[in-house]
Scaffold this motif. Structure first.
Motif, PDB file in Angstrom:
ATOM      1  N   SER A 110      -2.570  60.247  36.224  1.00  0.00           N
ATOM      2  CA  SER A 110      -1.387  60.158  37.066  1.00  0.00           C
ATOM      3  C   SER A 110      -0.134  59.963  36.213  1.00  0.00           C
ATOM      4  O   SER A 110      -0.158  59.227  35.217  1.00  0.00           O
ATOM      5  N   VAL A 111       0.949  60.621  36.613  1.00  0.00           N
ATOM      6  CA  VAL A 111       2.209  60.509  35.879  1.00  0.00           C
ATOM      7  C   VAL A 111       3.331  60.188  36.866  1.00  0.00           C
ATOM      8  O   VAL A 111       3.261  60.543  38.047  1.00  0.00           O
ATOM      9  N   LEU A 112       4.352  59.519  36.376  1.00  0.00           N
ATOM     10  CA  LEU A 112       5.460  59.124  37.242  1.00  0.00           C
ATOM     11  C   LEU A 112       6.763  59.021  36.477  1.00  0.00           C
ATOM     12  O   LEU A 112       6.772  58.995  35.236  1.00  0.00           O
ATOM     13  N   VAL A 113       7.852  58.959  37.224  1.00  0.00           N
ATOM     14  CA  VAL A 113       9.191  58.819  36.658  1.00  0.00           C
ATOM     15  C   VAL A 113       9.803  57.537  37.205  1.00  0.00           C
ATOM     16  O   VAL A 113       9.771  57.291  38.422  1.00  0.00           O
ATOM     17  N   ARG A 114      10.336  56.725  36.302  1.00  0.00           N
ATOM     18  CA  ARG A 114      11.033  55.501  36.696  1.00  0.00           C
ATOM     19  C   ARG A 114      12.448  55.512  36.158  1.00  0.00           C
ATOM     20  O   ARG A 114      12.699  56.044  35.079  1.00  0.00           O
ATOM     21  N   ILE A 115      13.361  54.917  36.928  1.00  0.00           N
ATOM     22  CA  ILE A 115      14.731  54.724  36.472  1.00  0.00           C
ATOM     23  C   ILE A 115      15.031  53.236  36.469  1.00  0.00           C
ATOM     24  O   ILE A 115      14.324  52.448  37.102  1.00  0.00           O
ATOM     25  N   ARG A 116      16.075  52.865  35.744  1.00  0.00           N
ATOM     26  CA  ARG A 116      16.499  51.460  35.741  1.00  0.00           C
ATOM     27  C   ARG A 116      17.495  51.214  36.854  1.00  0.00           C
ATOM     28  O   ARG A 116      18.422  51.993  37.048  1.00  0.00           O
ATOM     29  N   ASP A 117      17.297  50.142  37.602  1.00  0.00           N
ATOM     30  CA  ASP A 117      18.241  49.700  38.622  1.00  0.00           C
ATOM     31  C   ASP A 117      18.508  48.222  38.376  1.00  0.00           C
ATOM     32  O   ASP A 117      17.749  47.367  38.797  1.00  0.00           O
ATOM     33  N   GLY A 118      19.575  47.937  37.634  1.00  0.00           N
ATOM     34  CA  GLY A 118      19.867  46.559  37.274  1.00  0.00           C
ATOM     35  C   GLY A 118      18.804  46.003  36.354  1.00  0.00           C
ATOM     36  O   GLY A 118      18.545  46.547  35.287  1.00  0.00           O
ATOM     37  N   ALA A 119      18.152  44.932  36.780  1.00  0.00           N
ATOM     38  CA  ALA A 119      17.120  44.287  35.971  1.00  0.00           C
ATOM     39  C   ALA A 119      15.718  44.687  36.398  1.00  0.00           C
ATOM     40  O   ALA A 119      14.744  43.991  36.098  1.00  0.00           O
ATOM     41  N   GLU A 120      15.615  45.822  37.115  1.00  0.00           N
ATOM     42  CA  GLU A 120      14.311  46.304  37.571  1.00  0.00           C
ATOM     43  C   GLU A 120      14.165  47.789  37.250  1.00  0.00           C
ATOM     44  O   GLU A 120      15.139  48.477  36.947  1.00  0.00           O
ATOM     45  N   THR A 121      12.928  48.266  37.353  1.00  0.00           N
ATOM     46  CA  THR A 121      12.685  49.710  37.308  1.00  0.00           C
ATOM     47  C   THR A 121      12.221  50.146  38.693  1.00  0.00           C
ATOM     48  O   THR A 121      11.596  49.366  39.425  1.00  0.00           O
ATOM     49  N   VAL A 122      12.536  51.380  39.044  1.00  0.00           N
ATOM     50  CA  VAL A 122      12.172  51.929  40.351  1.00  0.00           C
ATOM     51  C   VAL A 122      11.462  53.262  40.148  1.00  0.00           C
ATOM     52  O   VAL A 122      11.932  54.111  39.388  1.00  0.00           O
ATOM     53  N   CYS A 123      10.330  53.446  40.821  1.00  0.00           N
ATOM     54  CA  CYS A 123       9.608  54.714  40.775  1.00  0.00           C
ATOM     55  C   CYS A 123      10.316  55.705  41.704  1.00  0.00           C
ATOM     56  O   CYS A 123      10.470  55.435  42.899  1.00  0.00           O
ATOM     57  N   VAL A 124      10.752  56.850  41.147  1.00  0.00           N
ATOM     58  CA  VAL A 124      11.467  57.846  41.948  1.00  0.00           C
ATOM     59  C   VAL A 124      10.669  59.132  42.134  1.00  0.00           C
ATOM     60  O   VAL A 124      11.047  59.989  42.948  1.00  0.00           O
ATOM     61  N   ALA A 125       9.589  59.313  41.389  1.00  0.00           N
ATOM     62  CA  ALA A 125       8.741  60.503  41.545  1.00  0.00           C
ATOM     63  C   ALA A 125       7.396  60.233  40.887  1.00  0.00           C
ATOM     64  O   ALA A 125       7.322  59.477  39.915  1.00  0.00           O
ATOM     65  N   TRP A 126       6.338  60.853  41.413  1.00  0.00           N
ATOM     66  CA  TRP A 126       5.019  60.688  40.800  1.00  0.00           C
ATOM     67  C   TRP A 126       4.118  61.860  41.177  1.00  0.00           C
ATOM     68  O   TRP A 126       4.381  62.597  42.117  1.00  0.00           O
ATOM     69  N   ASP A 174      19.744  62.657  29.614  1.00  0.00           N
ATOM     70  CA  ASP A 174      20.604  63.614  30.311  1.00  0.00           C
ATOM     71  C   ASP A 174      21.389  64.433  29.292  1.00  0.00           C
ATOM     72  O   ASP A 174      21.135  64.351  28.083  1.00  0.00           O
ATOM     73  N   ALA A 175      22.337  65.226  29.765  1.00  0.00           N
ATOM     74  CA  ALA A 175      23.071  66.127  28.887  1.00  0.00           C
ATOM     75  C   ALA A 175      23.869  65.389  27.817  1.00  0.00           C
ATOM     76  O   ALA A 175      24.146  65.936  26.744  1.00  0.00           O
ATOM     77  N   THR A 176      24.226  64.132  28.069  1.00  0.00           N
ATOM     78  CA  THR A 176      24.988  63.353  27.092  1.00  0.00           C
ATOM     79  C   THR A 176      24.106  62.706  26.038  1.00  0.00           C
ATOM     80  O   THR A 176      24.609  62.147  25.060  1.00  0.00           O
ATOM     81  N   GLY A 177      22.788  62.739  26.247  1.00  0.00           N
ATOM     82  CA  GLY A 177      21.864  62.085  25.325  1.00  0.00           C
ATOM     83  C   GLY A 177      21.456  60.700  25.762  1.00  0.00           C
ATOM     84  O   GLY A 177      20.607  60.065  25.121  1.00  0.00           O
ATOM     85  N   ALA A 178      22.040  60.203  26.856  1.00  0.00           N
ATOM     86  CA  ALA A 178      21.693  58.869  27.343  1.00  0.00           C
ATOM     87  C   ALA A 178      20.312  58.891  28.002  1.00  0.00           C
ATOM     88  O   ALA A 178      19.950  59.856  28.682  1.00  0.00           O
ATOM     89  N   VAL A 179      19.541  57.835  27.775  1.00  0.00           N
ATOM     90  CA  VAL A 179      18.223  57.710  28.414  1.00  0.00           C
ATOM     91  C   VAL A 179      18.430  57.273  29.854  1.00  0.00           C
ATOM     92  O   VAL A 179      18.943  56.185  30.122  1.00  0.00           O
ATOM     93  N   ILE A 180      18.041  58.133  30.796  1.00  0.00           N
ATOM     94  CA  ILE A 180      18.272  57.839  32.213  1.00  0.00           C
ATOM     95  C   ILE A 180      16.979  57.565  32.972  1.00  0.00           C
ATOM     96  O   ILE A 180      17.024  57.155  34.135  1.00  0.00           O
ATOM     97  N   ALA A 181      15.843  57.805  32.339  1.00  0.00           N
ATOM     98  CA  ALA A 181      14.564  57.605  33.034  1.00  0.00           C
ATOM     99  C   ALA A 181      13.436  57.527  32.027  1.00  0.00           C
ATOM    100  O   ALA A 181      13.605  57.840  30.841  1.00  0.00           O
ATOM    101  N   SER A 182      12.287  57.126  32.524  1.00  0.00           N
ATOM    102  CA  SER A 182      11.069  57.161  31.712  1.00  0.00           C
ATOM    103  C   SER A 182      10.075  58.087  32.372  1.00  0.00           C
ATOM    104  O   SER A 182       9.985  58.147  33.602  1.00  0.00           O
ATOM    105  N   GLN A 212      24.499  63.101  40.905  1.00  0.00           N
ATOM    106  CA  GLN A 212      24.135  64.412  40.378  1.00  0.00           C
ATOM    107  C   GLN A 212      22.989  64.298  39.387  1.00  0.00           C
ATOM    108  O   GLN A 212      22.039  65.072  39.402  1.00  0.00           O
ATOM    109  N   SER A 213      23.095  63.276  38.533  1.00  0.00           N
ATOM    110  CA  SER A 213      22.064  63.065  37.527  1.00  0.00           C
ATOM    111  C   SER A 213      20.730  62.729  38.164  1.00  0.00           C
ATOM    112  O   SER A 213      19.690  63.295  37.827  1.00  0.00           O
ATOM    113  N   GLN A 214      20.737  61.813  39.145  1.00  0.00           N
ATOM    114  CA  GLN A 214      19.489  61.362  39.737  1.00  0.00           C
ATOM    115  C   GLN A 214      18.874  62.413  40.648  1.00  0.00           C
ATOM    116  O   GLN A 214      17.651  62.574  40.700  1.00  0.00           O
ATOM    117  N   LEU A 215      19.694  63.157  41.382  1.00  0.00           N
ATOM    118  CA  LEU A 215      19.163  64.209  42.221  1.00  0.00           C
ATOM    119  C   LEU A 215      18.581  65.329  41.371  1.00  0.00           C
ATOM    120  O   LEU A 215      17.536  65.893  41.684  1.00  0.00           O
TER     121      LEU A 215
END
Length: 252
Positions: free
Chosen positions: A99-115, A206-214, A76-79
């Protein structure tokens, strides 16, 4: 050639049946899924041991387990994250004129999910699904600074690969960078992953205040001298605040 694992496929089908029709026993679930009762029981037991389903006594019916809640919440959060990103990335990119983009953390890596790509002839391109080590670049350092302690310890105690002369490979220096990010509220990098690039990133919560993306901007170094960094940081921090608000975050 098929790479599908039949047992995994059947287990996933059963998991969806439990999600859609909770409260049924193994006999009903076996019939609905096209499995024998014995096979359905083995698959459900495996799902139960993983925490994805739970068996409720005395009727021995099945419902979703606590780990399914983790998956549902994350999905729900990621969608929501991607949906909001599509709505606001262009306006933030136009404000930066980069150019701007959004990355999330996946384990020990970051993944681009939108740009969103700026229209400059010379620009830094991003790709959906592009992965990078968590300690490299503006987004990586920012997400590392906000990661759980065990993730940070795993990165700091492991090998830090040097991609360019500017890549931070000294643990003490990386710790200082993380501390500075938490204090200043944004992250910056100069040619840490690829040469002649600059990036600035701000945290999305997110709504809890946790950092979920950059939320980050990336550009050729020639267009973003260090003295202009504050301007881009302000745009991205404001954009990240708007982004976070759309996800339900209320700043204290």
């Amino acid at each position: 050639m098929s790479y599908t694992v039949d047992a995994v496929s059947k287990a996933v089908e059963l998991l969806f049946l439990v999600a859609e029709q909770g409260g049924k026993g193994v006999t009903e679930l076996a019939k609905l899924s096209g499995n024998t009762k014995a096979r359905a029981f083995r698959l459900l037991t495996t799902l139960e041991e993983s925490g994805l389903v739970r068996r409720q006594l005395p009727l021995a019916t099945y419902s979703l387990g606590y780990r399914a809640l983790i998956i549902g919440t994350a999905a729900q959060s990621q969608l929501s994250l991607i949906h909001v990103a599509k709505d606001i990335l262009e306006s933030i990119g136009r404000a930066c004129n980069e150019s701007v983009l959004v990355r999330i953390r996946d384990g020990a890596e970051t993944v681009c999910v939108a740009w969103w790509d700026a229209a400059h002839a010379l620009r830094v391109h991003s790709q959906l699904g592009d992965r990078r080590p968590l300690f490299v670049g503006a987004s990586g350092k920012l997400l590392l600074a906000h990661a759980p302690a065990d993730i940070q310890e795993g990165i700091l105690s492991g090998k830090l690969e040097q991609f360019t002369p500017n890549t931070i490979v000294k643990r003490t220096e990386l710790k200082r960078a993380m501390k500075r990010i938490l204090a200043e509220g944004y992250s910056a990098s100069f040619s840490e992953m690829t040469t002649d690039t600059v990036a600035v990133a701000a945290p999305v919560r997110d709504a809890t205040g946790a950092v979920i993306a950059s939320l980050s901007m990336t550009a050729p170094s020639s267009r973003v001298p260090p003295e202009n960094l504050a301007k881009y940081a302000a745009i991205l921090m404001a954009g990240a605040q708007r982004f976070s608000s759309e996800l339900g975050y209320i700043a204290p």
